[in-house]
Design a protein around this motif. Structure first.
Motif, PDB file in Angstrom:
ATOM      1  N   HIS A  13       0.846  -1.212   0.000  1.00 56.50           N
ATOM      2  CA  HIS A  13       0.000   0.000   0.000  1.00 56.50           C
ATOM      3  C   HIS A  13       0.872   1.249   0.000  1.00 56.50           C
ATOM      4  O   HIS A  13       0.611   2.200  -0.739  1.00 56.50           O
ATOM      5  CB  HIS A  13      -0.906   0.020   1.236  1.00 56.50           C
ATOM      6  CG  HIS A  13      -2.061  -0.933   1.133  1.00 56.50           C
ATOM      7  ND1 HIS A  13      -2.722  -1.422   2.233  1.00 56.50           N
ATOM      8  CD2 HIS A  13      -2.685  -1.478   0.059  1.00 56.50           C
ATOM      9  CE1 HIS A  13      -3.703  -2.231   1.834  1.00 56.50           C
ATOM     10  NE2 HIS A  13      -3.688  -2.283   0.526  1.00 56.50           N
ATOM     11  N   CYS A  17       0.878   3.863  -3.063  1.00 53.68           N
ATOM     12  CA  CYS A  17       0.405   5.244  -2.834  1.00 53.68           C
ATOM     13  C   CYS A  17       1.504   6.265  -3.097  1.00 53.68           C
ATOM     14  O   CYS A  17       1.219   7.406  -3.462  1.00 53.68           O
ATOM     15  CB  CYS A  17      -0.148   5.395  -1.419  1.00 53.68           C
ATOM     16  SG  CYS A  17      -1.706   4.519  -1.208  1.00 53.68           S
ATOM     17  N   VAL A  22      -3.287   7.218  -7.386  1.00 51.08           N
ATOM     18  CA  VAL A  22      -4.305   6.496  -6.604  1.00 51.08           C
ATOM     19  C   VAL A  22      -5.489   7.390  -6.240  1.00 51.08           C
ATOM     20  O   VAL A  22      -6.313   7.027  -5.415  1.00 51.08           O
ATOM     21  CB  VAL A  22      -3.704   5.903  -5.307  1.00 51.08           C
ATOM     22  CG1 VAL A  22      -2.736   4.791  -5.616  1.00 51.08           C
ATOM     23  CG2 VAL A  22      -3.055   6.975  -4.444  1.00 51.08           C
ATOM     24  N   THR A 222      -7.731  10.017  -2.041  1.00 52.85           N
ATOM     25  CA  THR A 222      -7.234   8.659  -2.281  1.00 52.85           C
ATOM     26  C   THR A 222      -8.421   7.719  -2.483  1.00 52.85           C
ATOM     27  O   THR A 222      -9.362   7.722  -1.692  1.00 52.85           O
ATOM     28  CB  THR A 222      -6.395   8.183  -1.080  1.00 52.85           C
ATOM     29  OG1 THR A 222      -5.360   9.135  -0.844  1.00 52.85           O
ATOM     30  CG2 THR A 222      -5.795   6.806  -1.327  1.00 52.85           C
ATOM     31  N   TRP A 224      -9.506   3.855  -2.563  1.00 50.61           N
ATOM     32  CA  TRP A 224      -9.033   2.503  -2.244  1.00 50.61           C
ATOM     33  C   TRP A 224      -9.406   1.527  -3.346  1.00 50.61           C
ATOM     34  O   TRP A 224      -8.777   0.486  -3.482  1.00 50.61           O
ATOM     35  CB  TRP A 224      -9.478   2.079  -0.838  1.00 50.61           C
ATOM     36  CG  TRP A 224      -8.520   2.733   0.106  1.00 50.61           C
ATOM     37  CD1 TRP A 224      -8.655   3.974   0.655  1.00 50.61           C
ATOM     38  CD2 TRP A 224      -7.215   2.270   0.462  1.00 50.61           C
ATOM     39  NE1 TRP A 224      -7.506   4.296   1.347  1.00 50.61           N
ATOM     40  CE2 TRP A 224      -6.621   3.268   1.257  1.00 50.61           C
ATOM     41  CE3 TRP A 224      -6.495   1.104   0.189  1.00 50.61           C
ATOM     42  CZ2 TRP A 224      -5.331   3.137   1.777  1.00 50.61           C
ATOM     43  CZ3 TRP A 224      -5.216   0.979   0.720  1.00 50.61           C
ATOM     44  CH2 TRP A 224      -4.645   1.990   1.505  1.00 50.61           C
ATOM     45  N   VAL A 227      -6.234   1.891  -5.273  1.00 53.88           N
ATOM     46  CA  VAL A 227      -5.076   1.247  -4.635  1.00 53.88           C
ATOM     47  C   VAL A 227      -5.143  -0.261  -4.814  1.00 53.88           C
ATOM     48  O   VAL A 227      -4.166  -0.906  -5.217  1.00 53.88           O
ATOM     49  CB  VAL A 227      -5.010   1.598  -3.116  1.00 53.88           C
ATOM     50  CG1 VAL A 227      -3.837   0.875  -2.454  1.00 53.88           C
ATOM     51  CG2 VAL A 227      -4.917   3.101  -2.886  1.00 53.88           C
ATOM     52  N   LEU A 288      -2.693  11.305   2.035  1.00 54.83           N
ATOM     53  CA  LEU A 288      -1.751  11.239   0.904  1.00 54.83           C
ATOM     54  C   LEU A 288      -0.744  12.409   0.860  1.00 54.83           C
ATOM     55  O   LEU A 288       0.457  12.166   0.687  1.00 54.83           O
ATOM     56  CB  LEU A 288      -2.531  11.130  -0.405  1.00 54.83           C
ATOM     57  CG  LEU A 288      -1.723  10.652  -1.606  1.00 54.83           C
ATOM     58  CD1 LEU A 288      -1.152   9.246  -1.398  1.00 54.83           C
ATOM     59  CD2 LEU A 288      -2.597  10.659  -2.870  1.00 54.83           C
TER      60      LEU A 288
END
Ligand SMILES: Cc1cc2nc3c(=O)[nH]c(=O)nc-3n(C[C@H](O)[C@H](O)[C@H](O)COP(=O)(O)O)c2cc1C
Length: 363
Positions: A13, A17, A22, A222, A224, A227, A288
């Motif tokens: 992760h 990131c 992302v 961000t 997910w 990601v 982030l």
């Protein structure tokens, strides 16, 4: 010792990131549709504007949170120390990443320990709601005590769990686990999304379950979905853009419960923070931007926080607000897609536009 699945996932992760795109590609937070009414005669001095506040029993120099990011690896340890040292110097709050890795492997505990560099900050531990169903409460409270946290975030990451190859796809009875958890903890439990936002119905349920605060972590920053797609959730491209935009989430939660609200998910400046507070949040946070700054070191994180403070103060100066309470009542013009979303959810943008301006100058 070989790395566990959790440790490997946390490291990937961080790497994804830091190196890949992302963030939401189309959906936005909605803050670009929110405007203050400019006050040409502020009747204030920028340097006298007060942005201090209290949060969960601690004083903050500004209403900012460095959101939960990491823990569980050597790289995570370095990032946590930089974030924490900068938070201490800037007088803001900080969340640790999910403590699941240290519960599974106690030898990783020191990668979360930051009290040596940040003895006074509001420090918030972190665990996923899925882990409340898995672990005895005692194991979680031991992890929280070990790092000296003042409160704990319980993250609600249903999207991520659903599309992760190894995710927990069963959230049945999660609310009753949360209720049991809040009743057994002596520190505040704060519910937190991770980038898909919290609706009014969920806010009402969380409040009933005994949480002491809500971090909306809405859509627009961000993602997910993104990601996990970079990791290997092929076939789940549609979830890159999933979630409730942060501006709408803040207004829904603020209209539902009286709990302290942290606005996060795509907050990228002190101006975004100012808008979030005027919409009903008490604090604003980000992950982030601070992760990227932490990779350069503590000074870069501190400089970013100071820039946010300055931007927040300038927004307050230009709207004639001498403190956060008056910012919270500042009139706002809300247009475009965000106004449309508000109306569809029964929220009146006109209500924000016609608030009475707080100023010594009103005749
Ligand atoms: C690398 C990374 C790791 C994260 N890990 C966690 C976590 O362990 N627990 C959690 O509650 N949120 C975690 N988050 C989510 C953030 O706390 C935040 O809710 C989300 O990223 C939206 O904020 P942003 O748009 O400012 O990044 C993580 C975010 C990033 C970027």
């Amino acid at each position: 010792m070989a790395k566990s699945t959790t440790e490997r996932r946390k490291s990937s992760h961080l790497r994804i990131c830091s190196t890949k795109n992302v963030e939401f590609a189309h959906k936005t937070t909605g803050f670009e549709d929110v405007d203050f009414i400019h006050r040409a005669l502020p009747e204030l001095g920028v340097d006298k504007i007060d942005i201090t506040c209290s949060a969960f029993g601690k004083r903050l120099s500004a209403p900012f949170f460095i959101e939960s990011i990491t823990g569980g690896s050597a790289e995570a340890k370095r990032i946590n120390k930089s974030l924490a040292a900068a938070a201490e110097k800037a007088g803001v709050a900080m969340g640790l990443g999910s403590q699941r890795a240290m519960i599974e492997n106690p030898s990783l505990s020191d990668t979360y320990c930051v009290r040596d560099v940040a003895p006074d900050i509001l420090l918030i531990g972190n665990i996923g709601i899925a882990q409340l169903m898995e672990y005895d409460v005692r194991r979680i409270t031991d992890a929280v005590d070990c790092v000296g946290a003042d409160a704990i975030f319980v993250h609600l990451n249903a999207l991520q769990e659903a599309i992760q190859p190894e995710g927990n796809r069963n959230f049945e009875k999660c609310l009753s686990y949360l209720e049991k958890f809040t009743s057994q903890l002596s520190i505040p439990v704060i519910a937190k999304e991770t980038g898909a936002g919290i609706s009014r119905d969920v806010a009402a349920a969380l409040s009933k379950a005994g949480v002491k605060g809500i971090d909306v972590a809405g859509a627009g920053g961000t993602s997910w979905g993104a990601v996990e797609l970079h990791r290997n959730s092929q076939g789940h491209e549609s979830f890159w853009e999933w979630g409730i935009p942060t501006a709408l989430s803040v207004v829904e939660v603020a209209g539902t419960c009286k709990l302290p609200i942290i606005a996060s998910g795509g907050i990228r400046s002190g101006c975004d923070a100012a808008k979030a507070i005027a919409l009903g949040a008490d604090y604003a946070g980000a992950a982030l931007p601070f992760l990227k700054a932490a990779e350069k070191g503590e000074k870069a994180v501190f400089d970013e926080l100071e820039r946010w403070k300055e931007q927040l103060k300038i927004c307050m100066f230009l709207t004639g607000c001498e403190n956060l309470k008056s910012l919270a009542n500042s009139p706002l013009i809300i247009t475009g897609r965000t106004a449309e979303l508000f109306r569809l959810r029964g929220i009146s943008p006109e209500g924000f536009a016609n608030r009475r301006e707080h100023s010594k100058m009103i005749l």
